[in-house]
Design a protein around this motif. Structure first.
Motif, PDB file in Angstrom:
ATOM      1  N   ILE A 131       3.059   4.099   2.359  1.00 14.98           N
ATOM      2  CA  ILE A 131       3.304   3.652   3.577  1.00 14.98           C
ATOM      3  C   ILE A 131       2.027   3.694   4.366  1.00 14.98           C
ATOM      4  O   ILE A 131       1.495   5.474   4.239  1.00 14.98           O
ATOM      5  N   PHE A 132       0.805   2.712   4.406  1.00 14.68           N
ATOM      6  CA  PHE A 132      -0.650   3.189   4.948  1.00 14.68           C
ATOM      7  C   PHE A 132      -0.649   2.574   6.375  1.00 14.68           C
ATOM      8  O   PHE A 132      -0.389   1.304   7.146  1.00 14.68           O
ATOM      9  N   VAL A 133      -0.970   3.574   6.472  1.00 16.68           N
ATOM     10  CA  VAL A 133      -1.468   3.480   7.953  1.00 16.68           C
ATOM     11  C   VAL A 133      -2.390   3.051   8.477  1.00 16.68           C
ATOM     12  O   VAL A 133      -3.643   3.946   8.552  1.00 16.68           O
ATOM     13  N   TRP A 134      -2.395   2.046   9.106  1.00 11.56           N
ATOM     14  CA  TRP A 134      -4.056   1.034   9.214  1.00 11.56           C
ATOM     15  C   TRP A 134      -4.758   1.622  10.841  1.00 11.56           C
ATOM     16  O   TRP A 134      -5.825   2.105  10.518  1.00 11.56           O
ATOM     17  N   GLN A 135      -4.078   1.820  11.986  1.00 12.53           N
ATOM     18  CA  GLN A 135      -3.913   1.803  12.700  1.00 12.53           C
ATOM     19  C   GLN A 135      -3.115   2.906  13.949  1.00 12.53           C
ATOM     20  O   GLN A 135      -2.339   2.462  13.940  1.00 12.53           O
ATOM     21  N   ASN A 190       7.715   8.311  -0.327  1.00  7.24           N
ATOM     22  CA  ASN A 190       7.671   9.133  -1.299  1.00  7.24           C
ATOM     23  C   ASN A 190       5.941   9.486  -0.394  1.00  7.24           C
ATOM     24  O   ASN A 190       5.386  10.981  -0.219  1.00  7.24           O
ATOM     25  N   TYR A 191       4.985   8.908   0.259  1.00  5.88           N
ATOM     26  CA  TYR A 191       3.657   9.134   0.922  1.00  5.88           C
ATOM     27  C   TYR A 191       2.900   8.292   2.233  1.00  5.88           C
ATOM     28  O   TYR A 191       3.525   7.536   2.034  1.00  5.88           O
ATOM     29  N   VAL A 192       2.741   8.604   2.409  1.00  5.19           N
ATOM     30  CA  VAL A 192       1.510   8.626   3.931  1.00  5.19           C
ATOM     31  C   VAL A 192       0.333   7.956   3.609  1.00  5.19           C
ATOM     32  O   VAL A 192      -0.239   9.532   2.789  1.00  5.19           O
ATOM     33  N   GLU A 193      -0.390   7.324   3.757  1.00  2.00           N
ATOM     34  CA  GLU A 193      -1.787   7.356   3.339  1.00  2.00           C
ATOM     35  C   GLU A 193      -2.388   7.127   4.762  1.00  2.00           C
ATOM     36  O   GLU A 193      -1.530   5.775   5.285  1.00  2.00           O
ATOM     37  N   PHE A 242      -6.834   9.343   3.430  1.00  2.00           N
ATOM     38  CA  PHE A 242      -5.938  10.969   3.204  1.00  2.00           C
ATOM     39  C   PHE A 242      -4.791  10.582   3.156  1.00  2.00           C
ATOM     40  O   PHE A 242      -3.818   9.306   3.352  1.00  2.00           O
ATOM     41  N   ARG A 243      -4.205  11.210   1.828  1.00  2.00           N
ATOM     42  CA  ARG A 243      -3.200  11.043   0.896  1.00  2.00           C
ATOM     43  C   ARG A 243      -1.834  12.036   1.054  1.00  2.00           C
ATOM     44  O   ARG A 243      -1.663  13.014   0.559  1.00  2.00           O
ATOM     45  N   ILE A 244      -0.680  11.792   2.300  1.00  2.00           N
ATOM     46  CA  ILE A 244       0.156  13.097   2.576  1.00  2.00           C
ATOM     47  C   ILE A 244       1.205  12.820   1.287  1.00  2.00           C
ATOM     48  O   ILE A 244       2.506  11.697   2.028  1.00  2.00           O
ATOM     49  N   GLY A 245       1.325  13.660   0.955  1.00  2.00           N
ATOM     50  CA  GLY A 245       3.177  13.937   0.162  1.00  2.00           C
ATOM     51  C   GLY A 245       3.341  14.781  -1.057  1.00  2.00           C
ATOM     52  O   GLY A 245       1.848  15.357  -1.849  1.00  2.00           O
ATOM     53  N   PRO A 246       3.944  14.493  -1.840  1.00  2.00           N
ATOM     54  CA  PRO A 246       5.267  14.446  -1.415  1.00  2.00           C
ATOM     55  C   PRO A 246       6.309  14.194  -0.715  1.00  2.00           C
ATOM     56  O   PRO A 246       5.980  15.659  -0.241  1.00  2.00           O
TER      57      PRO A 246
END
Length: 189
Positions: free
Chosen positions: A98-102, A132-135, A182-186
């Motif tokens: 899931i890519f967090v834009w803002q 499994n990852y937040v970016e 920033f890549r958070i995971g797994p």
């Protein structure tokens, strides 16, 4: 526990999600509700951004996100007034991201953990069951966002990897910093 940030490159794209937002909003306390946006939330999102230091996008971007990405966007309202939001999407090439834009939080709500609650709501949605990852991309001077994503990594007892994404020479003019991924995971073992 201390979260380590390691360098690693990663790129993504877009996915369009036109599902209808029908789930009832969650209540944080007696006045704050968290739920899916509607197109009517686009203008207040844009107004919140314009009162902040966030990068300004067109009003159309926020309305479009509310219409086509409602499943991956989150709004917080206090007595029906928008006080926070997340815009995000799942890249088609990386369905586990899931890519967090803002993320925007009204000044009246800062320091209350609202941004973290918005991220938790997003991650807990059915649409993110395979995520499994937040970016996200964050500028080097945006210490608040860096701390938010590092906190998310701690909450999931996982890694926070940081890598260069867009160098400042890619942006027109002289007033935009580089963007770091920033890549958070797994998130799940």
């Amino acid at each position: 526990m201390q979260v380590q940030c390691n360098e690693k490159a990663f790129k993504g794209g877009f996915i369009i999600n036109s599902q209808i937002a029908t789930a009832p909003p969650k209540t944080l306390d007696t006045t704050i509700t968290i739920g899916k946006p509607t197109v009517e939330d686009g203008a207040p999102m844009w107004e919140l951004v314009n009162k902040s230091t966030l990068d300004t996008n067109s009003p159309y971007k926020y309305i479009m996100m509310c219409e086509y990405f409602a499943e991956t966007c989150v709004v917080a309202k206090e007595n029906e007034r928008l006080v926070g939001f997340v815009t995000a999407f799942i890249p088609p090439e990386h369905q586990d991201v899931i890519f967090v834009w803002q993320i925007g939080v009204d000044s009246s709500q800062r320091g209350k953990g609202l941004a973290s609650k918005l991220l938790q709501e997003l991650i807990s949605r059915d649409i993110c069951s395979n995520v499994n990852y937040v970016e996200a991309t964050v500028t080097p001077s945006n210490k608040a966002s860096q701390a938010l994503f590092q906190k998310l990594a701690r909450e999931y007892n996982t890694q926070c990897e940081v890598s260069e994404c867009f160098s400042e020479d890619l942006f027109p003019g002289d007033d935009h910093e580089a963007e770091l991924t920033f890549r958070i995971g797994p998130l799940h073992p």
